[in-house]
Design a protein around this motif. Structure first.
Motif, PDB file in Angstrom:
ATOM      1  N   ILE A 124      19.484  60.571  16.321  1.00 23.24           N
ATOM      2  CA  ILE A 124      20.350  61.035  17.408  1.00 23.24           C
ATOM      3  C   ILE A 124      21.252  62.174  16.954  1.00 23.24           C
ATOM      4  O   ILE A 124      21.716  62.968  17.783  1.00 23.24           O
ATOM      5  CB  ILE A 124      21.186  59.878  18.000  1.00 23.24           C
ATOM      6  N   GLY A 125      21.499  62.274  15.637  1.00 21.01           N
ATOM      7  CA  GLY A 125      22.280  63.383  15.101  1.00 21.01           C
ATOM      8  C   GLY A 125      21.453  64.623  14.828  1.00 21.01           C
ATOM      9  O   GLY A 125      21.989  65.648  14.408  1.00 21.01           O
ATOM     10  N   GLU A 126      20.139  64.535  15.073  1.00 20.83           N
ATOM     11  CA  GLU A 126      19.208  65.667  14.922  1.00 20.83           C
ATOM     12  C   GLU A 126      19.251  66.263  13.513  1.00 20.83           C
ATOM     13  O   GLU A 126      19.211  67.474  13.336  1.00 20.83           O
ATOM     14  CB  GLU A 126      19.516  66.767  15.950  1.00 20.83           C
ATOM     15  N   THR A 127      19.303  65.393  12.489  1.00 22.07           N
ATOM     16  CA  THR A 127      19.339  65.893  11.109  1.00 22.07           C
ATOM     17  C   THR A 127      17.997  65.792  10.403  1.00 22.07           C
ATOM     18  O   THR A 127      17.855  66.281   9.285  1.00 22.07           O
ATOM     19  CB  THR A 127      20.393  65.131  10.280  1.00 22.07           C
ATOM     20  N   PHE A 128      17.007  65.162  11.030  1.00 22.06           N
ATOM     21  CA  PHE A 128      15.703  65.016  10.386  1.00 22.06           C
ATOM     22  C   PHE A 128      14.997  66.355  10.188  1.00 22.06           C
ATOM     23  O   PHE A 128      14.394  66.606   9.148  1.00 22.06           O
ATOM     24  CB  PHE A 128      14.789  64.111  11.218  1.00 22.06           C
TER      25      PHE A 128
END
Length: 292
Positions: free
Chosen positions: A188-192
């Protein structure tokens, strides 16, 4: 600050706020230290209610970059509504009727628990569902971007693949909850996907490769998976690098393993990527997975 950066900052702040206090005194003060707060600032702070202060009546929301939805299935949900657990307090949404998916028998048993689009709503959800370590065997949580069904046949998934790791249950029961929480927060934090944070401007931010994440409980092991909307072709070096970067982030930043550490063993696998199409192939036709 771009909307992506704002979303990542909101998730990072919520993680810090959700962590238990350390050895120092209340409010982070050392013993004997006095907190100085302006009266008007204190009154303003008291009017703000986050999900940490009031799980049902919070009045502050930090929007996420993308809306998400949590899905669930287990042997107990087959052919019936969700059991009476804390999870059932959330309104359920009917399964989207995508023809190629609706025909699949197992999709008839999967339940959409709730959709959310803010940090506060995520924590409100997380604090009211059963943790993976307490789920029965053969149960699954699916956290996918809103509008994407957690199935290979979905348009967003059919050309993609998944990173996954399998962990022996007896050795990982005490940490699977944290590993799954870290996986959800990274999603959900879009860090992948590093391509998102490396973009020079909001207009140049590419579409995220991540469609969803899954945790599965089985009699002897847990499995965590990261689903992507694309998979590298034979000559697609740029996509391969981007996919490999997701796997390295998953292994090191999310799961907490050194990049060089070997994980395979009884009931365990390395962090491996395989396209959905290759997953369906058997024997000599199946390609070897990408391993980080």
């Amino acid at each position: 600050m771009s909307s992506l950066e704002a979303s990542q900052a909101a998730v990072a702040d919520s993680i810090a706020e959700n962590k238990p206090a350390g050895k120092s005194g209340e409010n982070g003060l050392e013993p004997g230290e006095i907190q100085e707060v302006e009266v008007d600032m204190q009154a303003h702070a008291e009017s703000i209610r986050t999900v940490f202060n009031d799980p049902t009546n919070f009045n502050v929301k930090h929007p996420l970059y993308s809306p998400w939805a949590l899905w669930f299935d287990s042997p107990a949900t087959k052919g019936r509504n969700l059991p009476q657990t804390p999870m059932s307090s959330f309104p359920q949404t009917p399964l989207p009727q995508t023809p190629s998916v609706a025909a699949a028998g197992w999709m008839e048993d999967i339940k959409k628990v709730i959709g959310f689009d803010s940090v506060e709503e995520f924590w409100g959800l997380y604090n009211n569902i059963i943790k993976p370590s307490e789920l029965p065997p053969k149960a699954n949580y699916y956290l996918f971007k809103e509008g994407i069904i957690p199935a290979w046949e979905d348009e967003a998934n059919k050309n993609g693949g998944k990173w996954s790791i399998q962990l022996p249950k007896d050795k990982n029961r005490h940490k699977i909850d944290d590993l799954w929480l870290n996986t959800m927060l990274a999603a959900i934090g879009e860090t992948f996907d590093p391509a998102l944070t490396e973009a020079e401007s909001e207009d140049s931010v590419p579409r995220s490769l991540i469609t969803g994440v899954i945790v599965s409980t089985r009699p002897q092991f847990y499995r965590i998976s990261i689903w992507t909307r694309s998979a590298p072709g034979q000559d697609d070096e740029d996509m391969r690098k981007r996919i490999e970067a997701i796997g390295r982030h998953f292994k090191t930043a999310v799961l907490g393993y050194p990049e060089s550490q070997k994980l395979s063993g009884p009931l365990a696998t390395e962090v491996e990527f395989l396209s959905h199409k290759d997953s369906e192939k058997k024997g000599k036709q199946a390609k070897k997975p990408i391993v980080v």
